[in-house]
Scaffold this active site. Structure first.
Site, PDB file in Angstrom:
ATOM      1  N   GLU A 106       0.788  -1.180  -0.038  1.00 28.25           N
ATOM      2  CA  GLU A 106       0.044   0.005  -0.120  1.00 28.25           C
ATOM      3  C   GLU A 106       0.880   1.252  -0.045  1.00 28.25           C
ATOM      4  OE1 GLU A 106      -2.253   0.180   3.680  1.00 28.25           O
ATOM      5  OE2 GLU A 106      -3.113   1.978   3.229  1.00 28.25           O
TER       6      GLU A 106
ATOM      7  N   ASP B 279      -1.080  -1.029   5.820  1.00 24.29           N
ATOM      8  CA  ASP B 279      -1.047  -0.776   7.144  1.00 24.29           C
ATOM      9  C   ASP B 279      -1.802  -1.420   8.176  1.00 24.29           C
ATOM     10  OD1 ASP B 279       0.759   1.098   6.176  1.00 24.29           O
ATOM     11  OD2 ASP B 279      -0.569   2.808   6.160  1.00 24.29           O
TER      12      ASP B 279
ATOM     13  N   ASP C 176      -3.940  -0.125  10.012  1.00 25.65           N
ATOM     14  CA  ASP C 176      -5.073   0.543  10.256  1.00 25.65           C
ATOM     15  C   ASP C 176      -6.193   0.434   9.493  1.00 25.65           C
ATOM     16  OD1 ASP C 176      -4.415   1.698   7.998  1.00 25.65           O
ATOM     17  OD2 ASP C 176      -3.647   3.470   8.682  1.00 25.65           O
TER      18      ASP C 176
ATOM     19  N   ASP D 267      -7.855   1.831   7.204  1.00 26.85           N
ATOM     20  CA  ASP D 267      -7.437   2.003   5.705  1.00 26.85           C
ATOM     21  C   ASP D 267      -6.894   0.740   5.231  1.00 26.85           C
ATOM     22  OD1 ASP D 267      -8.735   4.369   5.303  1.00 26.85           O
ATOM     23  OD2 ASP D 267      -7.111   5.780   5.374  1.00 26.85           O
TER      24      ASP D 267
END
Ligand code: 0RA
Length: 652
Positions: A436, A509, A511, A513
């Site tokens: 990403e 990541d 998180d 997203d």
């Protein structure tokens, strides 16, 4: 009545008891010596087979019309019990063996189904050998029968009765109860998985309407209970498959028919997705490889839809017929047949071979569907429109794919520009990291082992393929980059032999997203390259959540979750703790290339999670719920937090 004999006396005075015990030992020793021959394997799968064997017997009793409730309990001591409210296994003395019929069933291989009853056995048991096999492979088994107004008990160990069947009291009901502890000398693991059992029991409840199946987990910290009871049977199965999707008819269509003792049931309902969801069964066993019932179904569906479309000029005479694929797009369907002597063929013996089911299924579906379409012109029009759209989209997709392919040829079959490929060209050694963002992509390119690790950075959000048709999807640069990098094509043209990397690793990541991107990637793989997941080529990288640095020595420690961090800190006293600083990583981009290599990419020290498709139904649900457009079920799902990735499949 014969059953009123004093069993204890009978068995003890009768010399046949000894003779039969010898036969018992010989038969069941064979099972213990080669368990795989009877239950397939001695791993977790084989273990769960034991439960299925017992439940199947109870299902047979239910299908014979004598039982409507089955209760399965995973007890806290890791034993499992199965109770039904059927007639109870007969306890009268068996003519040949001189012991109670239930003991014959428990101890003599191939005895099942041979003692009266006469009902027709359809469920998936191993030709009635089930009960004795479970007994042979159990360290301990306890049986209780309620019958003739009485309650009887007997205990066994490794297939051998520990004493005669005893009458232990009165009973005003009837039924059979088994409780067993699988033998740890036989099985690699003896711990049952509630989820596996729950899924199978739900499936059985769908396939056998009107039977109430209760499943409980009684482990102290994890108590759970489910009751599965579907009066609508496979109609409710289809509604379940379409949960969270927009559907084209208010209710699933349902057709049933029979010829002699052969029965066909079909339920189907279109949704507005582009995927076909098809489950076929013979005698409650999933026929993963299809067979004659599936062939008959497909033939009838394609024919009935085309006939209707032509008759009402929805399809012009000049236009070619709708294909099988066109008429199955967005279809959720369950075909369940029951028959006396199923023939299972194919590589995994999950293909129905009985030829009469081709014509029987064809006529049941053909007639039923034609009548439905004639009688429901509004729904008919909606369904045909959907098939016509599928036809047009398929044509457009074919052209787009051709274009993509030709372009590649023009460009010298070039790989995407953003791809940093690896040097080795043996796919079994090679890995590709889908990363990403450009900054993490940069670190990954610097940190990697360039011999075997390729990096493909993706920019921003990935297309939601669940809401996009194939032709549109193929215009998306990120999607195209993945297809060309992997090298194996997509959809019906997918060829796993051409896959350029045997590990496809999503590195996003830690998180929200990141997890969204991960789900989008997995959806793309699942819908367009399911073989990637089936063959275990898809992995999730596990970047650490925390870095803890010793301020004096500058040594770094990495932790992948809160528990690990806490454990580390707890091992230090107050003063020592002051000598460390803790950083919580927000994204991969915060790590330099050394750290990224060390913590996440180095095959020698990293942890990868393998993405599995243990249960296609569950996976399909997860993808539809997450990616579809109905918000409520999605929230419900996230709250219930079903597992997408099996953490059991650790790959170091
Ligand atoms: C044969 C005959 C009868 C009952 C059963 C089998 C039977 C087997 C199992 C296995 C699990 N649960 C079961 N329940 C019943 C009874 C025949 C009669 O009463 O006439």
């Amino acid at each position: 009545m014969a059953q009123d004999n004093n069993i204890e006396n009978m068995t003890q005075v009768d010399g046949a008891y000894d003779a039969s015990q010898i036969q018992v030992l010989e038969g069941l020793e064979a099972v213990r010596r080669r368990p795989g021959m009877y239950i397939g394997s001695t791993d977790e799968r084989g273990l769960h087979h034991l439960v299925t064997e017992l439940v199947d017997n109870s299902i047979d009793e239910a299908l014979a019309g004598h039982c409507n409730q089955i209760e399965v309990i995973l007890h806290a001591d890791d034993t499992v019990s199965v109770r039904d409210n059927g007639r109870g296994i007969p306890v009268d003395i068996h003519e040949k063996y001189g012991i109670p019929a239930v003991e014959v069933a428990m101890t003599i291989l191939h005895a099942g189904g041979k003692f009266g009853g006469g009902g027709y056995k359809v469920s998936g048991g191993l030709h009635g050998v089930g009960m004795s096999v479970v007994n042979a492979l159990s360290e301990a088994e306890h049986v209780e029968i309620c019958r003739n107004g009485k309650r009887y008990e007997q205990d066994y160990s490794r297939g051998v009765a520990l004493g005669p069947l005893k009458e232990v009291g009165q009973s005003d009901t009837t039924g059979t109860y088994h409780r067993f502890k699988p033998d740890s000398q036989i099985f690699e693991t003896t711990v049952f998985n509630f989820e596996t059992i729950r899924q199978r029991l739900r499936e059985l409840a769908f396939l056998n309407k009107g039977i109430k199946i209760i499943v409980k987990d009684e482990h102290e910290d994890n108590k759970k209970e489910n009751v599965f009871f579907y009066e609508g049977g496979i109609i409710e199965f289809v509604e379940y498959l379409n949960k969270g999707k927009s559907v084209l008819t208010e209710k699933p269509l349902y057709f049933e028919g029979n010829k002699g003792t052969s029965v066909v049931e079909v339920a189907l309902q279109y949704n507005d997705s582009y995927k076909e969801t098809m489950y076929t069964y013979a005698n409650n066993i999933a026929t993963h490889e299809g067979g004659t019932h599936l062939e008959g179904f497909r033939r009838a569906l394609t024919r009935a839809v085309n006939e209707y479309a032509r008759k009402f000029k929805l399809l012009k005479d000049s236009e070619p017929a709708l294909s099988g694929e066109d008429v199955r797009e967005g279809l959720a369907c369950v075909v369940s047949v029951k028959l006396e002597e199923p023939q299972f063929e194919g590589q995994t013996k999950t293909k129905l071979g009985n030829s009469e089911f081709r014509a029987l299924t064809d006529s049941v579906v053909g007639e039923g569907l034609s009548i439905f379409l004639e009688e429901n012109p509004n729904e008919a029009r909606i369904i045909i429109e959907k098939c016509l759209m599928a036809n047009r989209a398929r044509e457009a997709a074919r052209k787009a794919r051709e274009l993509t392919r030709r372009k590649n040829v023009l460009e010298g079959n070039s790989l995407p520009g953003k791809l940093a490929d690896c040097q080795d060209n043996d796919p079994s050694k090679c890995e590709i990291f889908i990363v990403e963002g450009d900054s993490a992509g940069g670190s990954a390119k610097q940190g990697r082992d360039r011999k075997i690790q390729a990096i493909l950075p993706l920019r921003g959000k990935i297309l939601n393929v669940e809401k996009t048709r194939t032709d549109k999807m193929l215009q998306n640069a990120e999607i195209r980059a993945m297809i060309t990098a992997f090298g194996a094509g997509i959809d019906s043209e997918f060829n796993i032999e051409k896959l350029r990397y045997h590990k496809i690793i999503c590195m996003t990541d830690a998180d929200v997203d990141g997890s969204h991107i991960r789900v989008l990637l997995l959806t793309f793989f699942f819908r367009h390259m399911p073989e990637l997941i089936q063959n275990g080529h898809v992995y999730i990288a596990q970047p650490p959540l925390y870095k803890v640095t010793n301020t004096r020595s500058k040594v770094n420690h990495y932790f992948y979750n809160d528990a690990e961090l806490r454990e580390f800190m707890d091992s230090k006293d107050e003063n020592e703790r002051k000598g460390y600083t803790t950083n919580r990583y927000k994204g991969l981009g915060e790590m330099d290339y050394n750290q990224l290599w060390e913590t996440t990419m180095d095959p020698a020290s990293r942890t990868l999670l393998k993405v599995t498709m243990e249960d296609a139904i569950a996976a399909d649900q997860i993808f539809s719920l997450l990616m579809g457009d109905l918000v409520e079920p999605r929230r419900e799902f996230i709250e219930n937090n079903a597992k997408l990735v099996s953490s059991d499949d650790l790959d170091i």
